[in-house]
Design a protein around this motif. Structure first.
Motif, PDB file in Angstrom:
ATOM      1  N   MET A 366       8.720  -2.759  -4.011  1.00 27.83           N
ATOM      2  CA  MET A 366       7.708  -3.168  -3.041  1.00 27.83           C
ATOM      3  C   MET A 366       7.227  -1.974  -2.216  1.00 27.83           C
ATOM      4  O   MET A 366       6.013  -1.770  -2.046  1.00 27.83           O
ATOM      5  CB  MET A 366       8.275  -4.243  -2.109  1.00 27.83           C
ATOM      6  CG  MET A 366       7.324  -4.677  -1.004  1.00 27.83           C
ATOM      7  SD  MET A 366       8.089  -5.814   0.183  1.00 27.83           S
ATOM      8  CE  MET A 366       9.199  -4.692   1.039  1.00 27.83           C
ATOM      9  N   LEU A 369       5.291   0.613  -4.458  1.00 32.58           N
ATOM     10  CA  LEU A 369       3.990   0.073  -4.874  1.00 32.58           C
ATOM     11  C   LEU A 369       2.997   0.080  -3.715  1.00 32.58           C
ATOM     12  O   LEU A 369       1.856   0.549  -3.864  1.00 32.58           O
ATOM     13  CB  LEU A 369       4.173  -1.360  -5.396  1.00 32.58           C
ATOM     14  CG  LEU A 369       2.883  -2.139  -5.677  1.00 32.58           C
ATOM     15  CD1 LEU A 369       2.057  -1.458  -6.758  1.00 32.58           C
ATOM     16  CD2 LEU A 369       3.207  -3.583  -6.064  1.00 32.58           C
ATOM     17  N   HIS A 370       3.407  -0.415  -2.558  1.00 29.34           N
ATOM     18  CA  HIS A 370       2.474  -0.515  -1.434  1.00 29.34           C
ATOM     19  C   HIS A 370       2.095   0.864  -0.887  1.00 29.34           C
ATOM     20  O   HIS A 370       0.928   1.095  -0.540  1.00 29.34           O
ATOM     21  CB  HIS A 370       3.067  -1.395  -0.337  1.00 29.34           C
ATOM     22  CG  HIS A 370       3.062  -2.859  -0.668  1.00 29.34           C
ATOM     23  ND1 HIS A 370       3.874  -3.404  -1.627  1.00 29.34           N
ATOM     24  CD2 HIS A 370       2.320  -3.897  -0.170  1.00 29.34           C
ATOM     25  CE1 HIS A 370       3.646  -4.704  -1.703  1.00 29.34           C
ATOM     26  NE2 HIS A 370       2.722  -5.022  -0.824  1.00 29.34           N
ATOM     27  N   THR A 373      -0.203   2.627  -3.531  1.00 32.09           N
ATOM     28  CA  THR A 373      -1.542   2.034  -3.521  1.00 32.09           C
ATOM     29  C   THR A 373      -2.315   2.449  -2.273  1.00 32.09           C
ATOM     30  O   THR A 373      -3.518   2.734  -2.339  1.00 32.09           O
ATOM     31  CB  THR A 373      -1.440   0.499  -3.589  1.00 32.09           C
ATOM     32  OG1 THR A 373      -0.741   0.130  -4.784  1.00 32.09           O
ATOM     33  CG2 THR A 373      -2.823  -0.143  -3.608  1.00 32.09           C
ATOM     34  N   LEU A 424      -8.887  -8.773  -1.521  1.00 31.29           N
ATOM     35  CA  LEU A 424      -7.779  -8.322  -0.671  1.00 31.29           C
ATOM     36  C   LEU A 424      -7.993  -8.778   0.774  1.00 31.29           C
ATOM     37  O   LEU A 424      -7.055  -9.239   1.437  1.00 31.29           O
ATOM     38  CB  LEU A 424      -7.656  -6.803  -0.736  1.00 31.29           C
ATOM     39  CG  LEU A 424      -6.526  -6.165   0.077  1.00 31.29           C
ATOM     40  CD1 LEU A 424      -5.164  -6.669  -0.396  1.00 31.29           C
ATOM     41  CD2 LEU A 424      -6.586  -4.642  -0.013  1.00 31.29           C
ATOM     42  N   GLY A 536      -3.608  -0.810  -8.503  1.00 29.67           N
ATOM     43  CA  GLY A 536      -2.519  -0.953  -7.543  1.00 29.67           C
ATOM     44  C   GLY A 536      -2.677  -2.205  -6.694  1.00 29.67           C
ATOM     45  O   GLY A 536      -1.705  -2.916  -6.413  1.00 29.67           O
ATOM     46  N   VAL A 537      -3.909  -2.511  -6.282  1.00 25.36           N
ATOM     47  CA  VAL A 537      -4.168  -3.735  -5.511  1.00 25.36           C
ATOM     48  C   VAL A 537      -3.817  -4.962  -6.343  1.00 25.36           C
ATOM     49  O   VAL A 537      -3.209  -5.922  -5.845  1.00 25.36           O
ATOM     50  CB  VAL A 537      -5.637  -3.786  -5.051  1.00 25.36           C
ATOM     51  CG1 VAL A 537      -5.956  -5.140  -4.411  1.00 25.36           C
ATOM     52  CG2 VAL A 537      -5.922  -2.664  -4.062  1.00 25.36           C
ATOM     53  N   ILE A 540      -0.205  -5.396  -6.396  1.00 25.83           N
ATOM     54  CA  ILE A 540       0.255  -5.975  -5.122  1.00 25.83           C
ATOM     55  C   ILE A 540       0.078  -7.491  -5.148  1.00 25.83           C
ATOM     56  O   ILE A 540       0.967  -8.248  -4.742  1.00 25.83           O
ATOM     57  CB  ILE A 540      -0.499  -5.338  -3.939  1.00 25.83           C
ATOM     58  CG1 ILE A 540      -0.009  -3.910  -3.718  1.00 25.83           C
ATOM     59  CG2 ILE A 540      -0.312  -6.163  -2.668  1.00 25.83           C
ATOM     60  CD1 ILE A 540      -0.769  -3.155  -2.645  1.00 25.83           C
ATOM     61  N   PHE A 543       2.780  -8.800  -7.208  1.00 26.79           N
ATOM     62  CA  PHE A 543       4.075  -8.780  -6.525  1.00 26.79           C
ATOM     63  C   PHE A 543       4.244 -10.003  -5.635  1.00 26.79           C
ATOM     64  O   PHE A 543       5.328 -10.601  -5.570  1.00 26.79           O
ATOM     65  CB  PHE A 543       4.214  -7.507  -5.690  1.00 26.79           C
ATOM     66  CG  PHE A 543       5.456  -7.482  -4.843  1.00 26.79           C
ATOM     67  CD1 PHE A 543       6.670  -7.099  -5.377  1.00 26.79           C
ATOM     68  CD2 PHE A 543       5.419  -7.877  -3.503  1.00 26.79           C
ATOM     69  CE1 PHE A 543       7.824  -7.094  -4.610  1.00 26.79           C
ATOM     70  CE2 PHE A 543       6.562  -7.876  -2.730  1.00 26.79           C
ATOM     71  CZ  PHE A 543       7.770  -7.481  -3.277  1.00 26.79           C
ATOM     72  N   TRP A 544       3.188 -10.403  -4.930  1.00 26.06           N
ATOM     73  CA  TRP A 544       3.277 -11.538  -4.014  1.00 26.06           C
ATOM     74  C   TRP A 544       3.082 -12.878  -4.706  1.00 26.06           C
ATOM     75  O   TRP A 544       3.004 -13.910  -4.041  1.00 26.06           O
ATOM     76  CB  TRP A 544       2.279 -11.375  -2.871  1.00 26.06           C
ATOM     77  CG  TRP A 544       2.586 -10.202  -1.989  1.00 26.06           C
ATOM     78  CD1 TRP A 544       1.870  -9.071  -1.837  1.00 26.06           C
ATOM     79  CD2 TRP A 544       3.729 -10.055  -1.126  1.00 26.06           C
ATOM     80  NE1 TRP A 544       2.473  -8.212  -0.952  1.00 26.06           N
ATOM     81  CE2 TRP A 544       3.617  -8.786  -0.491  1.00 26.06           C
ATOM     82  CE3 TRP A 544       4.827 -10.851  -0.837  1.00 26.06           C
ATOM     83  CZ2 TRP A 544       4.574  -8.327   0.406  1.00 26.06           C
ATOM     84  CZ3 TRP A 544       5.787 -10.377   0.062  1.00 26.06           C
ATOM     85  CH2 TRP A 544       5.646  -9.133   0.676  1.00 26.06           C
TER      86      TRP A 544
END
Length: 550
Positions: A366, A369-370, A373, A424, A536-537, A540, A543-544
């Motif tokens: 996490m 990645l964040h 990005t 986003l 990358g977004v 994300i 991931f969520w």
């Protein structure tokens, strides 16, 4: 034929990320109830004849401020705190005393517990309310052991007073401070009794995971946002130097003294049924049968009748009288004649997620990645700004193009990037609305009707699929243009060069010189960096849990 396989591969990759980062969560049993023995909340004792009984309003109250310097041992930092001590004017003999312990936030001695502390003082107690000891910490890294030491110093300050009975000093703790109260009781075995409002009986990870998950549902947020809760409270916070999430709030001293538990029936933050069960179990294991539980209808997490964010919100009916009657009976060592559990039926909507734990690999992924990005987004933004300035400069002098995108890739990049960033923003808006609703619920207010927090999740899922289809079409177009330029023959040219034929440079000179993406290196670099940032977004989002379609 090219776009569809690329689309399937990308969707499969992102869906796999969503499933691999998913955290299991058991909500059962749901809708638990703990029946009370009587709807009456009154606390009564068997008063012997001839014993004077202190009552609310019996004494006028005097107030005086003191100052005390408290140290944070971990850093050596000192905080100068003010203590507001209220005493019953004209009360004879040594009096019982109470130290008030702050919940979440940054309360001071002048704006916290004023009504309760004054009422207790009017019934013969010496009360001490201090500025919350916070030093330079925040809500995320509060130093609980140091706070416990600070409250212990205030308890000793009361014990040293001539008008206080040192054997009858108790504590009054609410919400977050009940974690600190547990540490205080381990340090100070002279605390005589404790009054706990909405106690956090479980670790912060489990307690906060419970109330956030419950409040998301109450606020009407889309069920998909629960995946955010699961992943967030599976963070291994120790990697960030935060060690409060997994503290154990119970040991053999925590409930070994006379204890009053008070709950509000409209409290949406505390696991009340499992909390009461655990307190009773821990108390009995410590040999303490003196636990009284009271549940007040209509009242919230801090036993107020309404939104505590508004000044003057009253306490639950009869609460102060009941609490003081209980405290007076305790300091006189009397036998309680009223039932130990009374008031409104105690209810709990879902189970405490005690299987939650810190997942180190998930947390590392996490964070990487964040952060990566974010770096790519900032790099793309800087490059776009530089390109804009260069374009303005060159337009005035009619020089060569800055980016030189070909085959419409520039317009495609702008469209897909704008759509991804708009998605986003929509995700942030949905999450922001539900967070604000949770805050309002915590203060005892009523959340607004769910809007973007409900419909945003499925909309984002659909838009993400469309964005991936657009990217797959773009990649397919790039492959097509590259093949037309002869770039698909590059492996054969390398083999020819190694076999002694014309050099690779000579062979490439014979190829179509027109660019595939852009005529400038800066344009190619901007396209690549922006593409990586947008991917990358999407990662994300994955991931969520946004790529779990069910």
């Amino acid at each position: 034929m090219t776009s569809l396989p690329v689309f399937i591969i990308l969707m499969g990759l992102l869906a796999s990320v969503s499933h691999l980062t998913a955290v299991p969560w058991k909500y059962e049993p749901v809708d638990q109830n703990f029946p009370t023995l009587t709807p009456d909340t009154a606390v009564t004792f068997d008063w012997p004849a001839g014993v004077d009984r202190d009552t609310v309003g019996q004494y006028q109250v005097e107030s005086r401020h003191q100052e005390l310097s408290v140290e944070r041992p971990a850093t050596g930092e000192h905080q100068r705190i003010r203590i507001l001590i209220r005493t019953p004017k004209g009360a004879s003999g040594n009096r019982p005393a109470v130290v008030f312990m702050h919940g979440a936030g940054y309360g001071t001695c002048d704006n916290s517990f004023g009504d309760v502390a004054r009422t207790l003082a009017s019934a013969g107690f010496v009360t001490a309310v201090l500025d919350k000891p916070v030093w330079s910490t925040t809500d995320a890294d509060r130093d609980y052991p140091a706070s416990a030491k600070a409250y212990e110093r205030v308890a000793n300050l009361l014990r040293d007073r001539d008008d206080v009975d040192a054997s009858k000093v108790g504590i009054y703790a609410t919400s977050e401070s009940t974690w600190i109260a547990a540490m205080l009781l381990t340090m100070d075995h002279r605390i005589a009794f404790q009054i706990l409002l909405s106690p956090m009986v479980y670790s912060p990870r489990h307690a906060m995971g419970f109330f956030v998950a419950q409040d998301f549902a109450i606020a009407g947020a889309n069920q998909g946002y629960q995946s955010v809760v699961r992943r967030l409270f599976s963070t291994d916070a120790s990697l960030l130097g935060l060690n409060n999430l997994d503290i154990d709030p119970t040991d053999r001293y925590t409930y070994a003294i006379p204890t009053l538990l008070a709950y509000g029936a409209k409290d949406v933050m505390t696991a009340q049924v499992e909390g009461v069960q655990r307190v009773l179990s821990q108390a009995h294991a410590s040999g303490n049968e003196n636990v009284t539980v009271r549940s007040y209808p209509v009242s919230n997490h801090v036993l107020r009748l309404g939104d505590e964010a508004r000044s003057g919100t009253p306490l639950a009916d009869h609460y102060q009288q009941d609490m003081i009657d209980w405290a007076v009976g305790q300091v006189h060592g009397l036998h309680q004649t009223s039932p130990s559990v009374g008031g409104a039926t105690i209810h709990q909507s879902i189970a405490v997620p005690t299987d939650l734990r810190g997942r180190r690999s998930l947390t590392i992924y996490m964070l990487v990645l964040h952060l990566l990005t974010l770096v790519l987004l900032l790099a793309a933004l800087v490059m776009a700004l530089v390109a804009g300035l260069m374009k303005l400069f060159r337009l005035r002098r009619r020089k060569d193009p800055v980016l030189g995108f070909s085959h419409g890739f520039g317009g495609t990049l702008v469209t897909i990037t704008g759509t991804t960033l708009a998605t986003l923003v929509l995700f942030g808006a949905g999450l922001g609305q539900v967070i604000m609703a949770v805050v309002r619920l915590g203060w005892g207010g009523v959340p607004d009707q769910a809007g973007v927090s409900y419909w945003s999740w499925p909309v984002i899922q659909v838009v993400c699929a469309l964005v991936i289809w657009a990217w797959s079409r773009t990649f397919a177009r790039m492959v097509e243009v590259a093949s037309l330029r002869g770039l698909d023959r590059l492996p054969d040219q390398v083999r020819t060069s190694k076999a002694g034929g014309p050099s690779l440079r000579q062979q490439m000179r014979s190829m179509d010189p027109r660019p595939v993406l852009a005529s400038t290196r800066f344009g190619v670099a901007l396209f690549v960096v922006t593409t990586l940032a947008m991917f990358g977004v999407l990662l994300i989002f994955a991931f969520w849990g946004l790529f779990i379609y069910q």
